[in-house]
Write an enzyme that holds these catalytic residues in place. Structure first.
Site, mmCIF file in Angstrom:
data_model
loop_
_atom_site.group_PDB
_atom_site.id
_atom_site.type_symbol
_atom_site.label_atom_id
_atom_site.label_comp_id
_atom_site.label_asym_id
_atom_site.label_seq_id
_atom_site.Cartn_x
_atom_site.Cartn_y
_atom_site.Cartn_z
ATOM 1 N N ARG A 1 0.741 -1.142 0.031
ATOM 2 C CA ARG A 1 -0.104 -0.169 0.029
ATOM 3 C C ARG A 1 0.939 1.278 -0.022
ATOM 4 O O ARG A 1 0.492 2.295 -0.575
ATOM 5 C CB ARG A 1 -0.944 0.079 1.233
ATOM 6 C CG ARG A 1 -0.624 0.431 2.470
ATOM 7 C CD ARG A 1 -1.381 -0.865 3.566
ATOM 8 N NE ARG A 1 -1.030 -1.768 3.577
ATOM 9 C CZ ARG A 1 -1.600 -3.032 3.422
ATOM 10 N NH1 ARG A 1 -3.006 -3.110 3.600
ATOM 11 N NH2 ARG A 1 -0.884 -4.313 3.463
ATOM 12 N N THR A 2 1.967 1.235 0.797
ATOM 13 C CA THR A 2 2.805 2.572 0.727
ATOM 14 C C THR A 2 3.331 3.043 -0.484
ATOM 15 O O THR A 2 3.125 4.344 -0.985
ATOM 16 C CB THR A 2 3.748 2.450 1.914
ATOM 17 O OG1 THR A 2 3.156 2.066 2.945
ATOM 18 C CG2 THR A 2 4.670 3.862 1.941
ATOM 19 N N LYS B 1 23.895 -5.624 -6.633
ATOM 20 C CA LYS B 1 25.322 -5.845 -7.280
ATOM 21 C C LYS B 1 26.406 -5.628 -6.258
ATOM 22 O O LYS B 1 27.393 -5.473 -6.827
ATOM 23 C CB LYS B 1 25.323 -5.437 -8.413
ATOM 24 C CG LYS B 1 24.159 -6.135 -9.477
ATOM 25 C CD LYS B 1 24.599 -5.522 -10.938
ATOM 26 C CE LYS B 1 23.566 -5.793 -11.816
ATOM 27 N NZ LYS B 1 23.198 -5.462 -13.096
ATOM 28 N N ARG C 1 12.237 3.498 0.905
ATOM 29 C CA ARG C 1 11.808 2.632 2.020
ATOM 30 C C ARG C 1 13.159 1.719 2.133
ATOM 31 O O ARG C 1 13.716 1.180 1.101
ATOM 32 C CB ARG C 1 10.609 1.905 1.821
ATOM 33 C CG ARG C 1 10.571 0.671 2.728
ATOM 34 C CD ARG C 1 9.114 0.050 2.711
ATOM 35 N NE ARG C 1 8.196 0.859 3.237
ATOM 36 C CZ ARG C 1 6.992 0.395 3.714
ATOM 37 N NH1 ARG C 1 6.655 -0.948 3.556
ATOM 38 N NH2 ARG C 1 6.096 1.115 4.210
ATOM 39 N N HIS D 1 8.133 6.318 10.102
ATOM 40 C CA HIS D 1 7.398 6.179 8.909
ATOM 41 C C HIS D 1 6.458 7.330 9.253
ATOM 42 O O HIS D 1 5.346 7.423 9.289
ATOM 43 C CB HIS D 1 6.559 4.925 9.108
ATOM 44 C CG HIS D 1 5.917 4.138 7.804
ATOM 45 N ND1 HIS D 1 5.668 5.254 6.657
ATOM 46 C CD2 HIS D 1 5.066 3.388 7.387
ATOM 47 C CE1 HIS D 1 4.970 4.401 5.721
ATOM 48 N NE2 HIS D 1 4.732 3.248 6.303
HETATM 49 C C1 NCD Z 1 3.925 -0.678 7.734
HETATM 50 C C2 NCD Z 1 5.132 -0.453 7.419
HETATM 51 O O1 NCD Z 1 5.667 -1.210 6.551
HETATM 52 O O2 NCD Z 1 5.736 -0.169 8.178
HETATM 53 N N1 NCD Z 1 2.700 -0.860 6.890
HETATM 54 C C3 NCD Z 1 2.311 0.334 6.302
HETATM 55 O O3 NCD Z 1 3.333 1.089 5.601
HETATM 56 N N2 NCD Z 1 1.008 0.392 5.678
HETATM 57 C C4 NCD Z 1 3.340 -1.501 8.819
HETATM 58 C C5 NCD Z 1 3.650 -2.991 8.653
HETATM 59 O O4 NCD Z 1 4.591 -3.353 8.109
HETATM 60 O O5 NCD Z 1 3.256 -3.791 9.789
#
Ligand code: NCD
Length: 294
Positions: free
Chosen positions: A51-52, A79, A101, A129
């Site tokens: 989703r992110t 690599k 990320r 986050h």
């Molecule tokens: C979270 C994440 O990846 O930090 N999910 C998200 O971004 N919606 C939480 C998780 O992975 O539990």
């Protein structure tokens, strides 16, 4: 001019958060202009995400930006390229923002030293986050109003390993919420100034909002619980535990069904998980606009 990065929630002053929410509200009301036309946004996810990543990409496209998503499995970091070189190479393509990320805490901050555009943190290790916390606060305010000084929240689950908890603790406290952390001892941070509880049933009776979090098994170096089922018997948000209490139930996803939240509560109108996902796009549109068109 100094470039502004979003590596954690502290990078935004409270009046900037307000400005961002005003914008997100306008977008939600359908007032959208292509303010990122001809801008290039690179997303690079060194850790899995559904989703992110899609939320950021949809947000960018809604504002007219061009988006290039780098597939890390096939990228040069696998690599052996150093982070510095990855950053320098991405920067040489002249993007207007890089959304990143990474499984290691601190990577967005390090990258920000080597690039000439804003770095937007989409989650780093168990550290931060920021856009998740922003969309959580935005969703809470949508239902409970802007003045949250009398409101109480229980954050339930693997708090110690959760970047979502970390970012929310900073932001929600700043906006007036009273926070209680609910978890078994091994999932609590070793030091905290916040209230803690091991008794979910009792704490739920005292709060307005429950934020459930996923057990971050991928970040555990040893097994933390006999089984997820044992964990669930104490900490799953079930219809039985919640009863008819008027609460707002949140979860950042992905939800471990019947471990974090049971089927009945997931389909209960008090559960706002999909509203969080919907709001996430508007909040990320506002973040991208604010950082790119600053
Ligand atoms: C979270 C994440 O990846 O930090 N999910 C998200 O971004 N919606 C939480 C998780 O992975 O539990």
């Amino acid at each position: 001019m100094e470039i502004k990065h979003l590596t954690n929630t502290r990078d935004l002053k409270s009046d900037e958060v307000e400005k961002l929410f005003e914008k997100a509200k306008e977008y939600k009301a359908g007032k959208i202009k292509k303010t990122l036309k001809d801008k290039l946004i690179i997303t690079i996810f060194f850790e899995n995400s559904t989703r992110t990543r899609s939320s950021f990409e949809i947000a960018a496209k809604n504002l007219g930006a061009n988006v290039v998503s780098l597939n890390v499995a096939t990228s040069s970091s696998s690599k052996g390229e150093t982070l510095y070189d990855t950053a320098a190479n991405l920067d040489a393509m002249n993007p207007h923002a890089i959304v990143v990320r990474h499984k290691e805490a601190g990577v967005p901050k390090i990258l920000s030293n080597y690039v000439t555009c804003p770095i937007i943190n989409a989650g780093d290790g168990s550290f931060a986050h920021p856009t998740q916390a922003l969309l959580d606060l935005f969703t809470i305010r949508e239902y409970l109003g802007n003045d949250l000084k009398t409101k109480k929240i229980a954050i339930v689950g693997d708090i110690k390993n959760s970047r979502v908890a970390n970012s929310n603790i900073e932001l929600l406290k700043r906006f007036g919420l009273d926070i209680t952390l609910v978890a078994p001892p091994q999932f609590l941070p070793s030091t905290t100034k916040l209230k803690t509880s091991h008794n979910l049933k009792k704490t739920i009776k005292e709060v307005d909002i429950v934020m459930s979090l996923r057990t971050q098994t991928e970040r555990h170096t040893s097994q933390m619980y006999a089984s997820l089922k044992d964990y669930a018997s104490d900490f799953c948000i079930t219809k039985e535990v919640v009863g008819d209490k008027d609460i707002l139930l949140l979860h950042p996803g992905p939800v471990h069904r019947n471990i974090d939240i049971d089927d009945a509560m997931l389909s209960d109108p008090r559960c706002k998980v999909l509203k969080q996902v919907e709001n996430g796009v508007y909040v990320r549109m506002a973040v991208l606009d604010l950082f790119i068109n600053a």
